[in-house]
Each structure stands twice: as C-alpha cells, then as structure tokens.
Write a protein that holds these residues in place. Structure first.
Motif, PDB file in Angstrom:
ATOM      1  N   ASN A   1      -8.865  -5.909   7.837  1.00 52.13           N
ATOM      2  CA  ASN A   1      -9.213  -4.488   7.742  1.00 52.13           C
ATOM      3  C   ASN A   1     -10.731  -4.315   7.674  1.00 52.13           C
ATOM      4  N   HIS A   2     -11.435  -4.781   8.698  1.00 45.01           N
ATOM      5  CA  HIS A   2     -12.890  -4.634   8.727  1.00 45.01           C
ATOM      6  C   HIS A   2     -13.311  -3.179   8.934  1.00 45.01           C
ATOM      7  N   SER A   3     -12.387  -2.356   9.426  1.00 46.44           N
ATOM      8  CA  SER A   3     -12.692  -0.943   9.661  1.00 46.44           C
ATOM      9  C   SER A   3     -12.496  -0.091   8.419  1.00 46.44           C
ATOM     10  N   SER A   4     -12.087  -0.709   7.306  1.00 45.81           N
ATOM     11  CA  SER A   4     -11.842   0.008   6.042  1.00 45.81           C
ATOM     12  C   SER A   4     -10.880   1.170   6.212  1.00 45.81           C
ATOM     13  N   LEU A   5      -9.775   0.931   6.920  1.00 44.78           N
ATOM     14  CA  LEU A   5      -8.758   1.963   7.060  1.00 44.78           C
ATOM     15  C   LEU A   5      -8.200   2.325   5.695  1.00 44.78           C
ATOM     16  N   PRO A   6      -8.056   3.618   5.414  1.00 42.71           N
ATOM     17  CA  PRO A   6      -7.488   4.050   4.132  1.00 42.71           C
ATOM     18  C   PRO A   6      -5.982   3.828   4.126  1.00 42.71           C
TER      19      PRO A   6
ATOM     20  N   ASP B   1      -3.348  -5.787  -0.322  1.00 42.88           N
ATOM     21  CA  ASP B   1      -4.394  -5.139  -1.108  1.00 42.88           C
ATOM     22  C   ASP B   1      -5.313  -4.291  -0.250  1.00 42.88           C
ATOM     23  N   GLY B   2      -4.910  -4.019   0.973  1.00 42.48           N
ATOM     24  CA  GLY B   2      -5.726  -3.244   1.893  1.00 42.48           C
ATOM     25  C   GLY B   2      -6.616  -4.082   2.767  1.00 42.48           C
ATOM     26  N   SER B   3      -6.569  -5.400   2.612  1.00 46.27           N
ATOM     27  CA  SER B   3      -7.442  -6.283   3.379  1.00 46.27           C
ATOM     28  C   SER B   3      -6.900  -6.583   4.769  1.00 46.27           C
TER      29      SER B   3
ATOM     30  N   PRO C   1      -2.574  -0.226   6.648  1.00 50.98           N
ATOM     31  CA  PRO C   1      -3.000  -1.374   5.844  1.00 50.98           C
ATOM     32  C   PRO C   1      -1.845  -1.989   5.067  1.00 50.98           C
TER      33      PRO C   1
ATOM     34  N   GLN D   1       0.844  -1.194   0.000  1.00 50.23           N
ATOM     35  CA  GLN D   1       0.000   0.000   0.000  1.00 50.23           C
ATOM     36  C   GLN D   1       0.878   1.243   0.000  1.00 50.23           C
TER      37      GLN D   1
END
Length: 405
Positions: A189-194, A214-216, A211, A71
């Motif tokens: 990353n359930h909180s959808s951190l950018p 792939d940001g997951s 993150p 990321q």
C-alpha cells in the motif's frame, strides 16, 4: 449437546467447510474435515466480509479476532478510470453506522476458523483427495483416491466449484462463460489507500482495490470483458505485464497500484446454476458446491457462512423434535435455496454497471453523482436485503448452543 449422536464428515477445508465444522462440533457432533492439500492454507487473496457474514462470525465469537487482523471498510467509492476522479461515495460510517464491513486476507480468516475448529475438537485430515462420493439410502461413502473409504451419518460437500458431492447429487451442467476474466493480486500500500473499497470504472472493465491486514497491503481484482475465456481456476498464474497492458488506459491511483504487481492470477468467470438438489442419502452441499456466485456482490464467503449456521440450526431443531436427518436437510435447502438464487442473480447482473462505454458512461456517472447528492441513504440501503440478513437471529436456540464452550 444435541448432535452428539451424529458422526459428520466434511469435504473441503475452505471457509464454508471450516465454519460448518465449528458450528456442528459446538453442537456436539463428531466432525472430521478432509482436505486434499498438505496444509490448510489459502492462496494470497482478499475478500470482503459483509454484515450478514459477520453475524455468523459474531455468533461464533470470532468477530473481535477478525477485526484485529483486517480493515473495517468505511466507504465504497466509485471512480472514473482515466484520472480516478470520484463519481460516487457511499459513506458506510454515516449511512450504515450500525453495520460492519471488513476487508480481510483470506488466509487470515481461514486461520481463525481452522484454529477454532481444532480447539473445539474437530479432526482435520490433510492430503485426502476425494475420488467420488456415494449417496445411498444407508450411510454415505467418501471414496478417496488412495482406495480408502470413509463417511459417517452425514457427509457435507464444501468442496467448491468442482464438487464431487454436487456431482453425486445432480446431473452435471456445463457452466456458461460470462465473457469476462479476472485478475487477482496483492501489492504494497505505497499509495496510502484509506480503509475504503475503491472501484475504478472503465469501458468494458473495472478495477477494485481495498487495503488488508494493518493497511500495509492492497487487494486488487481487475475484471475485463473479452471474447476468449481463461481457465476457471484460482491458481492460473499470469504475466503481470498482461494485466498492465489490459488496463493501460487507467490512470491515477489505479495505474500506481498496477505498476506494483509482481505476481497475479487470472481466471475466467463462469455462471453456474444453483444446484437443484442440495441433499440426498445423507449427503448435503454447502457454499460454492451448492451455489457458485460471481464476485460482483462479494458474497461467496458470506453465503457459505450463512449456510454453515443454517445447516447447524436445522440439524439441531430436527434432533430436538426427534425428526430424522432427511427432514433436517430438506429444511436446510428450503431455507437457503431461494436466498442463494436471488443473491447469485444479483451478482450476475451487477458487473455491467461498472463497464459502461460512451455515449452512456458520462450520463450514467452524472446520475450516480446526483443520486449520491440527493438520496445518499437510499444509495447505501439498496442492498439491505443482502447485508442486513441475519441467519443467527432466526435461530436463537442454535445460537445459544453453538456459542457455548
């Protein structure tokens, strides 16, 4: 291929050791890497590759591959611990648009380096536990735990905190416990951190989250001040509930992240002096073996990448000018030691800024907010001396040779 006359053994298949293997092999040396584990792998952990480290990966043509599996950090955001309210946003896209900061899973970077090294012809030997290293006026010797011996014209100790190579060159010094311990964990990353590095600041403790891949996934590093020390190891497993209890006053997104931790590692943070001697008798130190650093500037891996490149450049220059190995290693230490000491000192002095207690915390946070509003460029640029340092630009001849192949 200016180093084809050299036979080099590298102890340790970490980031620094593998980067050095790739640099030196592309310069023509015969390189063997000794790794004590049964596979070249890493425990689950994230790290930050800052622009000074990316300069080396770019010169090795690994920057695009890294970008695909990591990321790119767009900002660093400092937050209060109770509700997660924003205190200061350092916008990297706006105020450091020419630089690239990446958050990467350590295993992914190790994978890129070991694949590149093997493709270049480096031999990686597993299950090679080193008992001791002898630095002599002739050829250095690596003594393995199974009784075997190996060596070469040059032995590079990239064997980390408990380096056998460092022990061969320097009088052992007892590390100083900092009064801080750290937990590491990776959570979904359930909180959808950018794609930003989030720093939650609390009294006597802080939590860093960013993150990965792939940001997951999200990498967590939680640091707490305490009077007792924990074992200095990356692999000391701890009960996640201990982590949650230690950070129970943290709310908002920080609490949501902590609730997801299923496995974590805990270790004590120690200050180690930068080695006085980085080379002797055909043995040289690299990375944490030479200059262990606290994690508060995210420079451990980046300094090791810098070391690898500069060592290659010094060896190549010495070979071109027909100077001996000792001259090359002396130049390497001369170019690296002062910078390493300065970065290590900066990291040692950085953690307290995130741990302020009342009555200092509130006014300090207000000063940060004001600085971000009035001089955002200056806030971002305060560590340019670290991040804009490009060792590859200082050795263009080595860069041209090492990127061939």
């Amino acid at each position: 291929m200016t180093l084809e006359h050299l036979n080099i053994t590298i102890v340790g298949a970490g980031i620094g050791g593998l980067a050095a293997a790739l640099v030196l092999r592309r310069l023509g040396a015969q390189v063997t890497v000794l790794e004590q584990s049964e596979a070249v792998s890493e425990v689950g952990a994230g790290l930050q590759i800052t622009p000074n480290g990316m300069a080396v990966l770019r010169a090795l043509k690994l920057d695009d591959a890294l970008a695909w599996c990591s990321q790119r950090a767009r900002a660093v955001v400092l937050r209060g611990h109770r509700r997660g309210q924003e205190v200061l946003r350092l916008d990297l896209d706006q105020y450091a648009a020419d630089l690239r900061y990446y958050c990467v899973h350590r295993a992914d970077l190790i994978g890129l380096l070991v694949d590149g090294a093997r493709d270049a012809g480096v031999q990686v030997r597993l299950l090679q536990k080193v008992d001791r290293i002898t630095a002599t006026a002739g050829r250095p010797v690596v003594h393995l735990a199974n009784g075997a011996q190996c060596g070469g014209d040059l032995v590079i100790g990239a064997d980390g905190l408990h380096s056998q190579a460092r022990r061969a060159l320097n009088t052992p010094q007892k590390p100083q416990f900092t009064g801080q311990v750290a937990w590491r964990a990776i959570v979904p990353n359930h909180s959808s951190l950018p794609p930003e590095a989030q720093v939650f600041m609390g009294p006597g403790q802080h939590l860093v989250a960013y993150p990965l891949r792939d940001g997951s996934l999200v990498n967590l590093v939680a640091v707490q001040e305490r009077s007792t020390w924990a074992e200095e190891s990356w692999n000391f497993a701890d009960d996640p509930d201990n982590l949650r209890r230690a950070f129970s006053s943290f709310g908002g997104a920080a609490q949501q992240l902590l609730a997801q931790v299923r496995d974590c590692a805990l270790w004590g943070l120690f200050r180690h002096p930068v080695a006085a001697s980085w080379h002797q008798g055909g043995v040289a130190l690299l990375g944490d073996a030479a200059h262990p650093t606290l994690p508060f500037m995210a420079q451990g891996a980046n300094l090791a990448l810098e070391d690898a490149w500069v060592l290659g450049a010094c060896l190549e220059e010495a070979a071109t000018q027909q100077r001996d190995l000792t001259d090359a290693l002396a130049a390497y230490q001369s170019q690296r030691q002062n910078r390493a000491e300065r970065v290590v000192q900066a990291a040692s002095g950085n953690a307290w800024k995130y741990h302020l207690r009342a009555p200092l915390q509130w006014p300090a946070h207000q000063v940060l907010k004001l600085g971000g509003a009035l001089a955002p460029q200056r806030m971002v640029a305060q560590f340019d001396w670290i991040y804009r340092h490009d060792v590859t630009a200082q050795a263009t001849a080595t860069q041209a040779a090492a990127t061939q192949g």
